[in-house]
Design an enzyme around this catalytic site. Structure first.
Site, PDB file in Angstrom:
ATOM      1  N   SER A 254       4.765   2.753   7.599  1.00 31.56           N
ATOM      2  CA  SER A 254       4.490   1.545   6.829  1.00 31.56           C
ATOM      3  C   SER A 254       5.689   1.161   5.971  1.00 31.56           C
ATOM      4  O   SER A 254       6.303   2.000   5.307  1.00 31.56           O
ATOM      5  CB  SER A 254       3.270   1.764   5.920  1.00 31.56           C
ATOM      6  OG  SER A 254       2.100   1.896   6.684  1.00 31.56           O
TER       7      SER A 254
ATOM      8  N   ASP B 275      -0.070  -7.851   1.536  1.00 37.67           N
ATOM      9  CA  ASP B 275       0.375  -6.450   1.546  1.00 37.67           C
ATOM     10  C   ASP B 275       1.897  -6.342   1.532  1.00 37.67           C
ATOM     11  O   ASP B 275       2.479  -5.401   2.070  1.00 37.67           O
ATOM     12  CB  ASP B 275      -0.191  -5.692   2.747  1.00 37.67           C
ATOM     13  CG  ASP B 275      -0.094  -4.176   2.564  1.00 37.67           C
ATOM     14  OD1 ASP B 275      -0.184  -3.717   1.413  1.00 37.67           O
ATOM     15  OD2 ASP B 275       0.091  -3.468   3.564  1.00 37.67           O
TER      16      ASP B 275
ATOM     17  N   HIS C 197       0.810  -1.218   0.000  1.00 37.84           N
ATOM     18  CA  HIS C 197       0.000   0.000   0.000  1.00 37.84           C
ATOM     19  C   HIS C 197       0.848   1.276   0.000  1.00 37.84           C
ATOM     20  O   HIS C 197       0.322   2.364  -0.239  1.00 37.84           O
ATOM     21  CB  HIS C 197      -0.978   0.000   1.181  1.00 37.84           C
ATOM     22  CG  HIS C 197      -0.344   0.259   2.509  1.00 37.84           C
ATOM     23  ND1 HIS C 197       0.020  -0.739   3.379  1.00 37.84           N
ATOM     24  CD2 HIS C 197      -0.013   1.416   3.145  1.00 37.84           C
ATOM     25  CE1 HIS C 197       0.532  -0.218   4.473  1.00 37.84           C
ATOM     26  NE2 HIS C 197       0.523   1.095   4.361  1.00 37.84           N
TER      27      HIS C 197
END
Length: 420
Positions: free
Chosen positions: A269, A191, A159
């Site tokens: 992230s 992911d 993402h």
């Protein structure tokens, strides 16, 4: 008679001298060397210009000074105030140096890992709907240099970079050096993303064993929260095996997250979670937050799982998910477990079986509870899905199932998932 009187007189004088000597010795034995707490009265203070009591040859102490302020060890010399503070500071400095030697470990971990941390910026195009112009979104995140197939790659979250064009992805090391991405692979079910780069003369991270991590272990998180690259936070591993999480992306099907209280914010992230050896044990992925910022609950993909996905993406271009061929009951609760004869609802309850699937060929039946898969205990249905999905296709695996009050052994050879 004269001689007798003289003799008596000499005896009296001798006795008087002896008594005087005894009185002097007794007086010396009763002297106490302590200051008087009360000033002597005028009647007893002086006699013929001097102190009448030798035990009061001390300066009277004011009532304003507490007793504790004058109590001390008279065998120790009195130090000047400046020398006393210097001695206190010396002791404080010694204790601080001992603590600093332990805290230096954190700096050394960060220094060791820093050359492998990558700051990522990606420019994405978002479609806003028919009749509206598309908008550009700047995404910031992080990644880490890992060795895949003998060459450096950047491991991060899908993402962070999806759906940016490869030319819109900017990679930068802590030294300021820019890296050139040449190819990108992503997997929505985990992911995970892996970026191939042109550079080869790079240091790659040391990988830890995420299976060996325990709740309470010390960890560091490094990333780019709110675009602030190479930021470091610390905490502990709060929990393991977090599954069935309601994340922003519904595509993340295979979940086996670590939970940590190390501060993770938007922009962390893709960054690494480090153990106290400076090894990568996870890839920071998501937060649980009502405010959009850190609230002490962050989620991390264990590095063992992330590397399995990354290696398959590089070797075959996609994650080849294995397939057992069972549908599981997600409402397997303690009441159902007791009805089946189990003391706990650990395991995965089989609701249906696909004909001619690996489970069907291996002898699994509806109503069985799968307790172990490939030598590992199964905690719930999500754990079994994750375990099967990351097992190599074609591998023969052992199963421990519970049926009719008994534990049975079974074997299944996994097929490739029709959906992969």
């Amino acid at each position: 008679m004269r001689k007798l009187c003289l003799t008596r007189r000499l005896i009296c004088i001798a006795l008087g001298l002896l008594a005087a000597k005894l009185n002097v010795a007794t007086a010396h034995a009763q002297i106490v060397l302590r200051p008087s707490l009360d000033p002597p009265s005028a009647a007893s203070e002086y006699a013929n210009g001097d102190y009448a009591d030798s035990s009061r040859r001390q300066r009277p102490v004011s009532r304003e000074a507490p007793l504790s302020s004058v109590s001390r060890d008279y065998n120790q010399p009195v130090l000047p105030e400046s020398n006393s503070r210097a001695h206190e500071f010396k002791e404080l400095r010694a204790e601080a140096d001992a603590l600093s030697r332990q805290l230096t470990l954190v700096r050394r971990i960060v220094h060791f890992a820093s050359p492998t941390i990558v700051h990522i910026e990606a420019t994405k195009t978002a479609e806003t709907g028919k009749g509206f112009a598309s908008s550009r979104i700047e995404e910031a995140g992080a990644g880490v240099l890992v060795n895949v197939a003998g060459t450096p790659h950047v491991l991060t979250n899908r993402h962070v970079i999806h759906p940016a064009d490869i030319h819109s992805i900017r990679l930068e090391l802590n030294s300021g050096r820019r890296l050139q991405p040449t190819q990108v692979w992503t997997d929505p079910s985990t992911d995970v993303a892996i970026i191939q780069i042109a550079e080869r003369d790079l240091v790659t991270a040391e990988l830890g064993d995420s299976d060996a991590m325990e709740v309470g272990d010390f960890v560091l998180a490094i990333g780019s929260p709110f675009g602030l690259s190479h930021s470091v936070t610390s905490g502990i591993l709060s929990a393991k095996g977090r599954r069935n999480l309601e994340l922003g992306s519904k595509e993340i099907e295979i979940q086996n997250f670590f939970q940590t209280d190390a501060a993770i914010n938007p922009g962390n992230s893709g960054g690494p979670l480090l153990n106290y050896y400076g090894q990568i044990v996870g890839i920071n992925t998501a937060i649980a937050s009502n405010s959009g910022g850190n609230e002490g609950i962050g989620f991390t993909i264990p590095i063992n799982m992330a590397m399995v996905v990354a290696e398959q993406l590089v070797s075959s271009g996609r994650l080849q998910r294995a397939y057992l061929g069972v549908q599981l009951e997600n409402a397997f609760d303690p009441i159902t477990a007791r009805r089946l004869g189990l003391g706990t609802n650990m395991g995965a309850l089989v609701k249906s079986i696909i004909p001619n699937s690996p489970a069907d060929r291996g002898g699994v039946r509806v109503g069985d509870v799968i307790l172990e898969f490939n030598g590992s205990k199964i905690y719930n249905d999500g754990h079994l899905v994750q375990s099967v999905g990351l097992t190599p296709v074609g591998k023969s695996v052992s199963l421990v199932i519970f049926r009719n009050g008994q534990k049975l052994q079974a074997t299944a050879v996994l097929d490739s998932s029709p959906e992969s």
